[in-house]
Scaffold this active site. Structure first.
Site, PDB file in Angstrom:
ATOM      1  N   HIS A   1       1.037  -1.046   0.091  1.00 55.66           N
ATOM      2  CA  HIS A   1      -0.031   0.116  -0.078  1.00 55.66           C
ATOM      3  C   HIS A   1       0.801   1.345  -0.004  1.00 55.66           C
ATOM      4  CE1 HIS A   1      -3.797   2.338   0.549  1.00 55.66           C
ATOM      5  NE2 HIS A   1      -2.995   3.114   1.824  1.00 55.66           N
TER       6      HIS A   1
ATOM      7  N   ASP B   1      -8.364   1.499   5.440  1.00 51.19           N
ATOM      8  CA  ASP B   1      -7.214   2.197   5.978  1.00 51.19           C
ATOM      9  C   ASP B   1      -7.103   3.011   7.175  1.00 51.19           C
ATOM     10  OD1 ASP B   1      -4.335   3.085   5.533  1.00 51.19           O
ATOM     11  OD2 ASP B   1      -5.015   4.053   3.761  1.00 51.19           O
TER      12      ASP B   1
HETATM   13  C1  DX5 Z   1      -3.020   7.409   6.354  1.00 47.43           C
HETATM   14  C2  DX5 Z   1      -2.560   6.750   5.322  1.00 47.43           C
HETATM   15  C3  DX5 Z   1      -2.376   5.094   5.955  1.00 47.43           C
HETATM   16  C4  DX5 Z   1      -1.560   5.020   6.889  1.00 47.43           C
HETATM   17  C5  DX5 Z   1      -1.959   3.841   7.759  1.00 47.43           C
HETATM   18  O1  DX5 Z   1      -3.245   8.653   5.701  1.00 47.43           O
HETATM   19  O2  DX5 Z   1      -3.413   6.500   4.156  1.00 47.43           O
HETATM   20  O3  DX5 Z   1      -2.139   4.140   4.667  1.00 47.43           O
HETATM   21  O4  DX5 Z   1      -0.306   4.834   6.590  1.00 47.43           O
HETATM   22  O5  DX5 Z   1      -1.316   3.821   9.143  1.00 47.43           O
HETATM   23  P1  DX5 Z   1      -1.538   3.151  10.116  1.00 47.43           P
HETATM   24  O6  DX5 Z   1      -1.837   1.799   9.953  1.00 47.43           O
HETATM   25  O7  DX5 Z   1      -0.368   3.514  11.088  1.00 47.43           O
HETATM   26  O8  DX5 Z   1      -2.631   3.947  10.756  1.00 47.43           O
HETATM   27 ZN    ZN Z   2      -3.416   4.766   2.632  1.00 49.13          ZN
END
Ligand code: DX5
Ligand code: ZN
Length: 233
Positions: free
Chosen positions: A40, A180
């Site tokens: 991702h 996400d």
């Molecule tokens: C936030 C991003 C996410 C983020 C998720 O704007 O789109 O993909 O990296 O990170 P975690 O899993 O740490 O919330």
């Molecule tokens: Zn993301």
């Protein structure tokens, strides 16, 4: 748990935003070896979201380190002028935000015309009705479960109901439901039970900083989600 529609395959997608940026290639290889299904890739422009990450050249540099799906999440506005660059950089999925411009349908058309899978993402406050008339153009819906811009934020619980409602809205169409933000194993179980099949996790995957810890972290998320889906682990 009732399963009115056949579930799509479970996917764990580590967010490279939480990787060590000084060792991006090795980090991509490590999460690949640790069992990631998709990579991702969070692209931020300091305009649509209050943070800046990386763009197509950095993605192109990561591309040789894995054969797995590159799942790009564009948090940029406008997005249309950059779609071709992300396609050429090696992205397999290109997801744009419904809030990023007035011509979402055109953006999705452009992504498909480039031969890529088209995704649409919704900020936590955006209702599902924003995508009601573009579902024929979409291969993936990305439900943001934090306000986009930063990793390491807390999951917003109301997004469980959003996933439930989205699953009903999609009515068995061949569209992935990806979530996400703030995904940890117990949240993954709730999301999978609600109908999400693709789970993005940044901090919960990269904590520990070694391939062995990435594997344990991915396994913990996958096992929690698989059990909630009634699958063998
Ligand atoms: C936030 C991003 C996410 C983020 C998720 O704007 O789109 O993909 O990296 O990170 P975690 O899993 O740490 O919330
Ligand atoms: Zn993301």
């Amino acid at each position: 748990m009732s399963q009115p529609f056949a579930p799509r395959p479970l996917v764990i997608a580590p967010s490279i935003l939480a990787a060590d940026f000084a060792r991006l290639g090795e980090e991509v290889r490590a999460v690949d070896q640790a069992g990631a299904d998709w990579m991702h890739l969070d692209v931020m422009d300091g305009h649509f979201v209050p943070n800046i990450s990386y763009g197509p050249d950095v993605i192109k540099a990561m591309r040789p380190y894995t054969k797995k799906i590159f799942d790009a999440h564009l948090m940029i506005a406008p997005c249309d002028p950059y779609l071709e660059a992300f396609a050429k950089a090696g992205c397999d999925h290109i997801t744009v935000h419904a809030e990023a411009g007035p011509h979402l349908h055109r953006s999705l058309q452009s992504i498909r015309a480039l031969g890529k899978k088209a995704g649409v993402s919704l900020n936590p406050a955006t209702p599902l009705s924003a995508i009601e008339y573009v579902l024929d153009m979409v291969d993936l819906v990305l439900v943001m479960s934090v306000n986009p811009g930063f990793g390491g934020q807390a999951f917003i619980p109301a997004m469980i109901n959003k996933v439930t409602d989205l699953r009903a809205m999609l009515a068995g169409r061949p569209i992935d439901i990806e979530v996400d933000g703030g995904v940890v194993p117990d949240v993954a179980a709730k999301l999978a039970a609600a109908g999400a099949n693709a789970l993005v996790a940044g901090s919960a995957v990269f904590k520990g900083g070694t391939e062995a810890s990435y594997k344990a972290n991915i396994d913990a998320i996958r096992n929690a989600a698989a059990m909630a889906r009634g699958e063998m682990v």
